[in-house]
Write an enzyme that holds these catalytic residues in place. Structure first.
Site, PDB file in Angstrom:
ATOM      1  N   ASP A  33       6.229   0.773   6.972  1.00  0.00           N
ATOM      2  CA  ASP A  33       4.798   0.475   6.770  1.00  0.00           C
ATOM      3  C   ASP A  33       4.216   1.376   5.692  1.00  0.00           C
ATOM      4  O   ASP A  33       3.578   2.369   5.996  1.00  0.00           O
ATOM      5  CB  ASP A  33       4.051   0.664   8.092  1.00  0.00           C
ATOM      6  CG  ASP A  33       2.599   0.216   8.019  1.00  0.00           C
ATOM      7  OD1 ASP A  33       2.243  -0.504   7.062  1.00  0.00           O
ATOM      8  OD2 ASP A  33       1.818   0.592   8.904  1.00  0.00           O
ATOM      9  N   HIS A  81       0.837  -1.212   0.000  1.00  0.00           N
ATOM     10  CA  HIS A  81       0.000   0.000   0.000  1.00  0.00           C
ATOM     11  C   HIS A  81       0.866   1.254   0.000  1.00  0.00           C
ATOM     12  O   HIS A  81       1.962   1.288   0.564  1.00  0.00           O
ATOM     13  CB  HIS A  81      -0.988  -0.001   1.174  1.00  0.00           C
ATOM     14  CG  HIS A  81      -0.369  -0.022   2.540  1.00  0.00           C
ATOM     15  ND1 HIS A  81       0.031   1.131   3.192  1.00  0.00           N
ATOM     16  CD2 HIS A  81      -0.123  -1.040   3.394  1.00  0.00           C
ATOM     17  CE1 HIS A  81       0.502   0.823   4.389  1.00  0.00           C
ATOM     18  NE2 HIS A  81       0.433  -0.493   4.536  1.00  0.00           N
ATOM     19  N   GLU A  84      -5.123   1.357   2.548  1.00  0.00           N
ATOM     20  CA  GLU A  84      -4.998   0.235   3.483  1.00  0.00           C
ATOM     21  C   GLU A  84      -5.093   0.706   4.918  1.00  0.00           C
ATOM     22  O   GLU A  84      -5.576  -0.029   5.796  1.00  0.00           O
ATOM     23  CB  GLU A  84      -3.670  -0.498   3.254  1.00  0.00           C
ATOM     24  CG  GLU A  84      -3.550  -1.835   3.978  1.00  0.00           C
ATOM     25  CD  GLU A  84      -3.075  -1.732   5.428  1.00  0.00           C
ATOM     26  OE1 GLU A  84      -3.222  -2.714   6.180  1.00  0.00           O
ATOM     27  OE2 GLU A  84      -2.555  -0.653   5.812  1.00  0.00           O
ATOM     28  N   GLU A  85      -4.630   1.932   5.189  1.00  0.00           N
ATOM     29  CA  GLU A  85      -4.590   2.421   6.558  1.00  0.00           C
ATOM     30  C   GLU A  85      -5.953   2.874   7.076  1.00  0.00           C
ATOM     31  O   GLU A  85      -6.071   3.326   8.216  1.00  0.00           O
ATOM     32  CB  GLU A  85      -3.578   3.564   6.702  1.00  0.00           C
ATOM     33  CG  GLU A  85      -2.136   3.169   6.434  1.00  0.00           C
ATOM     34  CD  GLU A  85      -1.555   2.217   7.474  1.00  0.00           C
ATOM     35  OE1 GLU A  85      -2.305   1.802   8.384  1.00  0.00           O
ATOM     36  OE2 GLU A  85      -0.374   1.878   7.361  1.00  0.00           O
ATOM     37  N   ASP A 123      -0.405   4.374   0.982  1.00  0.00           N
ATOM     38  CA  ASP A 123      -0.805   5.350   1.990  1.00  0.00           C
ATOM     39  C   ASP A 123      -0.088   5.085   3.309  1.00  0.00           C
ATOM     40  O   ASP A 123       0.434   3.993   3.554  1.00  0.00           O
ATOM     41  CB  ASP A 123      -2.321   5.345   2.193  1.00  0.00           C
ATOM     42  CG  ASP A 123      -2.863   4.008   2.676  1.00  0.00           C
ATOM     43  OD1 ASP A 123      -2.327   2.956   2.265  1.00  0.00           O
ATOM     44  OD2 ASP A 123      -3.822   3.998   3.480  1.00  0.00           O
TER      45      ASP A 123
END
Length: 450
Positions: free
Chosen positions: A126, A94, A156-157, A96
């Site tokens: 991350d 991801h 995703e976050e 984001d």
């Protein structure tokens, strides 16, 4: 000539696998502020997505940018394998990141600064590190045996509504033929002491995730004056339900992943493991010490009250009171959990889902896991690779709906004592530059051999 790997140390750190430095790539990605504030509010992934698509195109890989909403961009590409008869593999990450308050950081969180052997910035672990590894592998002339589908996704976050879940629902054809997936939260080195005084390097590979159920509880009762007795007080009903939920001791439930983790880790550390009862499992987890902390959240389901709301005036008993509860459920345990939870609610209290994503479980004993382990051991000959159940969740919960076996495999070599698990979403997030280069070598080896 590259230095040969020696037992007890990671493999050579100067083996070129890409003409582009993965550290520079990761720094470039960090410098895009792709903050996801949650609730649909985001700085947007579009500039980072354009960078990724242009990079892939410059290295001969055609990529599509897809948007679920303006600025909420994901990139998908397919690299043909040398054996078209093999099923495809999804490699997904991801773009984001969670918010970062610059006032709390030692460096500006979107600077992508290299300092003291680390690359600093929001997203360093991350998970722009993995995204950079994938791009660097492509730049290094990646030649996979099977088709690879690359996905760099948005959102995703938060809930994935503008990213993985949207892609799965609206564009499942992009993932045609994919039977497995790799992504974040696994394949990193974790230094743990053994019973004989050795330090063992564990590499947990994600083969399962607990499911997520965010619940809203609503207690209903009779409104009235605060000075008068009221045996239908919604607040008291809600507090009672929350007390019963928080006091309930969920039983040990050993999934195949957790059982294998305990058995294999215990053997590697020379620590006796007894799985004959819940009490024995708890004692075994404690004996594993630092390694036990990896598995502690995943031997049981969990139900954690997190939010409360009731009333509008101190002398008025409200007719309703609400709370939210964070529920994490192990694979195969959903029916049991909700049956027990409903019994704990009590009179006048109901529940509804705010969000619900089922658990994920992939085979532990599989060619995929074996290939990941082999790639790690090739670069670190003393690596001990074990399966691992994640306590939280990733976009695997979206892609598993397409029938994929989803694994957490974003390899990294980390220095002993490095607080890796505090990095994601934490202050001063950073990744060791040599560990990132190690991860690239492992990843490229896996992608070309699996």
């Amino acid at each position: 000539m590259a230095e040969a790997a020696t037992p007890g140390s990671p493999g050579p750190l100067d083996s070129p696998v890409s003409p582009v430095d993965v550290v520079d790539l990761c720094a470039d990605l960090i410098r895009f502020d792709t903050t996801n504030h949650g609730g649909g509010k985001s700085e947007g992934e579009r500039p980072a997505a354009e960078y990724v698509a242009e990079f892939l195109g410059a290295h001969g890989v055609s990529a599509r940018i897809l948007e679920a909403a303006p600025g909420r961009s994901s990139v998908v590409a397919r690299i043909p394998g040398t054996d078209p008869a093999l099923p495809a593999l999804l490699v997904q990450g991801h773009l984001d990141v969670v918010p970062a308050d610059a006032a709390d950081w030692s460096v500006p969180p979107f600077s992508g600064e290299v300092r003291d052997g680390f690359l600093w910035g929001r997203g360093a672990v991350d998970m722009k590190d993995f995204c950079a590894m994938v791009l660097a592998a492509v730049a290094g002339g990646l030649r996979p045996r099977r088709d690879l589908v690359l996905a760099f996704v948005a959102d995703e976050e938060d809930r994935g509504d503008y990213g993985a879940h949207w892609l799965v629902e609206r564009h499942p054809e992009l993932f045609e033929g994919c039977v497995a997936s790799i992504s974040e939260s696994g394949g990193y080195s974790y230094h743990v002491p053994a019973a004989d005084g050795r330090t063992v390097r564990l590499y947990p590979v994600g083969t399962a995730e607990r499911g997520t159920a965010h619940l809203r509880l609503t207690a209903r009762g009779r409104a009235g004056h605060g000075s008068r007795p009221n045996d239908e007080n919604a607040v008291i009903r809600l507090v009672g339900a929350l007390h019963r939920i928080s006091a309930h001791r969920w039983p040990v439930r050993l999934t195949p992943t957790v059982r294998a983790f305990l058995e294999r880790t215990g053997a590697a550390l020379g620590v006796p493991v007894d799985l004959s009862s819940g009490e024995a499992v708890d004692a075994s987890v404690a004996r594993l010490g630092a390694a036990g902390s990896l598995v502690l959240p995943t031997v049981r389901n969990s139900t954690t009250p997190t939010m409360l709301e009731a009333g509008y005036k101190v002398n008025v008993i409200p007719s309703t009171a609400t709370a939210e509860v964070d529920v994490r459920v192990l694979p195969g345990a959903e029916d049991e959990l909700f049956e027990v939870l409903d019994a704990l609610l009590g009179e006048g209290v109901t529940r509804e889902f705010v969000a619900h994503q089922s658990p994920v479980q992939a085979p532990v004993d599989s060619p995929w896991f074996d290939a990941m382990a082999a790639a790690l051991v090739a670069e670190d000959p003393v690596a001990v690779v074990v399966p691992y159940c994640m306590g939280g969740g990733t976009d695997a919960k979206a892609f598993t709906k397409l029938g994929m076996a989803c694994y957490g495999f974003a390899p990294l070599a980390l220095p002993e004592g490095f607080p890796y698990r505090a990095m994601a979403h934490g202050v001063d997030e950073r990744v060791p530059v040599e560990g990132l280069r190690f991860g690239l070598r492992v990843l490229k080896r896996f992608l070309e051999s699996c």
